[in-house]
Scaffold this motif. Structure first.
Motif, PDB file in Angstrom:
ATOM      1  N   LYS A 301       0.821  -1.221   0.000  1.00  0.00           N
ATOM      2  CA  LYS A 301       0.000   0.000   0.000  1.00  0.00           C
ATOM      3  C   LYS A 301       0.850   1.265   0.000  1.00  0.00           C
ATOM      4  CE  LYS A 301      -0.678   0.179   5.037  1.00  0.00           C
ATOM      5  NZ  LYS A 301      -1.703   0.250   6.115  1.00  0.00           N
ATOM      6  N   TYR A 302       2.041   1.203   0.599  1.00  0.00           N
ATOM      7  CA  TYR A 302       2.905   2.385   0.603  1.00  0.00           C
ATOM      8  C   TYR A 302       3.431   2.664  -0.797  1.00  0.00           C
ATOM      9  CZ  TYR A 302       2.785   1.256   5.570  1.00  0.00           C
ATOM     10  OH  TYR A 302       2.377   0.950   6.844  1.00  0.00           O
ATOM     11  N   TRP A 303       3.779   1.607  -1.530  1.00  0.00           N
ATOM     12  CA  TRP A 303       4.195   1.777  -2.922  1.00  0.00           C
ATOM     13  C   TRP A 303       3.090   2.455  -3.722  1.00  0.00           C
ATOM     14  CZ3 TRP A 303       2.296   0.428  -7.654  1.00  0.00           C
ATOM     15  CH2 TRP A 303       3.170   0.507  -8.749  1.00  0.00           C
ATOM     16  N   LEU A 304       1.868   1.990  -3.559  1.00  0.00           N
ATOM     17  CA  LEU A 304       0.744   2.537  -4.314  1.00  0.00           C
ATOM     18  C   LEU A 304       0.475   3.988  -3.942  1.00  0.00           C
ATOM     19  CD1 LEU A 304      -1.553   2.089  -6.311  1.00  0.00           C
ATOM     20  CD2 LEU A 304      -2.945   1.238  -4.415  1.00  0.00           C
ATOM     21  N   LEU A 305       0.428   4.281  -2.639  1.00  0.00           N
ATOM     22  CA  LEU A 305       0.162   5.654  -2.196  1.00  0.00           C
ATOM     23  C   LEU A 305       1.290   6.593  -2.606  1.00  0.00           C
ATOM     24  CD1 LEU A 305      -1.263   4.915   1.360  1.00  0.00           C
ATOM     25  CD2 LEU A 305      -2.531   5.851  -0.577  1.00  0.00           C
ATOM     26  N   ASN A 306       2.508   6.084  -2.608  1.00  0.00           N
ATOM     27  CA  ASN A 306       3.651   6.882  -3.040  1.00  0.00           C
ATOM     28  C   ASN A 306       3.527   7.249  -4.517  1.00  0.00           C
ATOM     29  OD1 ASN A 306       6.097   8.073  -2.153  1.00  0.00           O
ATOM     30  ND2 ASN A 306       7.291   6.432  -3.063  1.00  0.00           N
ATOM     31  N   GLN A 307       3.153   6.264  -5.340  1.00  0.00           N
ATOM     32  CA  GLN A 307       2.969   6.508  -6.768  1.00  0.00           C
ATOM     33  C   GLN A 307       1.856   7.518  -7.017  1.00  0.00           C
ATOM     34  OE1 GLN A 307       4.886   5.226  -9.189  1.00  0.00           O
ATOM     35  NE2 GLN A 307       6.081   3.840  -7.912  1.00  0.00           N
ATOM     36  N   VAL A 308       0.750   7.345  -6.295  1.00  0.00           N
ATOM     37  CA  VAL A 308      -0.385   8.266  -6.433  1.00  0.00           C
ATOM     38  C   VAL A 308       0.031   9.686  -6.058  1.00  0.00           C
ATOM     39  CG1 VAL A 308      -2.643   8.868  -5.487  1.00  0.00           C
ATOM     40  CG2 VAL A 308      -2.143   6.495  -6.118  1.00  0.00           C
ATOM     41  N   SER A 309       0.805   9.806  -4.993  1.00  0.00           N
ATOM     42  CA  SER A 309       1.236  11.128  -4.534  1.00  0.00           C
ATOM     43  C   SER A 309       2.121  11.818  -5.555  1.00  0.00           C
ATOM     44  CB  SER A 309       1.978  11.002  -3.198  1.00  0.00           C
ATOM     45  OG  SER A 309       1.122  10.523  -2.189  1.00  0.00           O
TER      46      SER A 309
END
Length: 324
Positions: A301-309
């Protein structure tokens, strides 16, 4: 996989006295020569690093800072610099076009708050620096350190950004076991203030993965998320490879022109690679300059949220630039 980022500490010297930072209290020691830095940059290129964050201390205190950035750009690196702006008006023209991500440190929306946090009268210079950078075709961002002392002022910070016609990046002060106010930062109230303010004011940006990581209690040594050695190469002003990172450095290995070999082949680097995020000092850590690059390593989830950010900030800055 290649490391993503080099956190290159050019100097421990600083002309500010920020209450949440201890770098200015360190003994500077003998700083590396330009030739040593240039060799390390060539080795960073060989290692596959694409992005170099020149930091400190105050990077602009290096007399050869222009030459260092020119060398980095000649090698094809993306570059960033965060400055307190005290010296920026004097050096802005010499640095023009050399910094891809130019960050001006901001601790509050007015001179009283900002200057008290920084320990020097600097707010007017910050405003002057923004105006000068814009006139030179640069794209400065106000890097606002959100602390337990100023998180209630984010609406005013957004208003200052609008007035100066620049975006503001909200960077929660991090926990580092005794360094940087770890008893007060970060707090759930700070997280809520960042999220709610960014929903209200479109010129505020933040990293969603960082806030989620705070909610989850930071790094946990039994299930570490930190990839400080894999994702980041940290180099001291004294030409040392800092392991596993700057803030929790357990060892500084003299580089002496052999950075490539040290990182790729040395047993000491491999031992810290195997233990990254699992040391006792790593429990609860939220040091973003190592954790955010770590979020690119491994899918969760951190990878995904990082990409979204990052995608969201890219689009937001593009829209903002169209207004300028």
């Amino acid at each position: 996989m290649a490391p993503l980022v080099a956190n290159y500490y050019l100097t421990y010297r600083c002309n500010a006295r920020c209450h949440f930072c201890d770098i200015w209290t360190l003994e500077p020691g003998q700083e590396a020569s330009f030739e040593a830095i240039a060799r390390n940059l060539r080795d960073l290129k060989r290692l596959g690093v694409r992005y170099v964050d020149f930091t400190g201390g105050e990077p602009l205190l290096r007399a050869d800072v222009q030459a260092i950035f020119q060398e980095a750009k000649s090698l094809g690196f993306m570059t960033s610099m965060t400055t307190n702006t005290i010296l920026y008006p004097k050096k802005a023209r010499s640095m023009q076009g050399l910094v891809d991500f130019l960050n001006f440190s901001l601790d509050g929306p007015d001179s009283d708050t900002h200057d008290q946090s920084r320990g020097v009268k600097i707010f007017d210079t910050l405003v002057e620096s923004v105006q000068l950078a814009l006139s030179l075709g640069e794209y400065p961002v106000l890097n606002h350190t959100v602390t337990a002392q100023n998180y209630h002022q984010l609406g005013e910070v957004a208003a200052l950004g609008e007035e100066l016609n620049v975006r503001v990046w909200l960077n929660p002060a991090f926990t580092a076991h005794g360094q940087y106010n770890d008893k007060k930062n970060p707090t759930p109230a700070m997280v809520e203030a960042i999220e709610s303010s960014a929903r209200t004011f479109r010129n505020l940006g933040y990293n969603k993965a960082a806030l989620e990581f705070i909610k989850d209690g930071g790094n946990h040594t039994h299930a570490p998320r930190c990839k400080a050695v894999d994702a980041v190469i940290a180099i001291s002003p004294n030409d040392e490879l800092l392991l596993p990172c700057y803030h929790f450095a357990q060892q500084g290995v003299p580089i002496q022109g052999r950075l490539y070999e040290l990182y790729r082949e040395s047993e000491v680097v491999e031992s810290y690679r195997q233990s990254q995020g699992t040391l006792s000092v790593c429990e609860g850590c939220t040091v973003w300059c190592y954790l955010i690059p770590s979020f690119f390593k491994g899918f969760d989830k951190y990878w995904l949220l990082n990409q979204v950010s990052y995608a969201g900030e890219f689009l937001a800055r593009k829209r903002f630039l169209q207004r300028v």
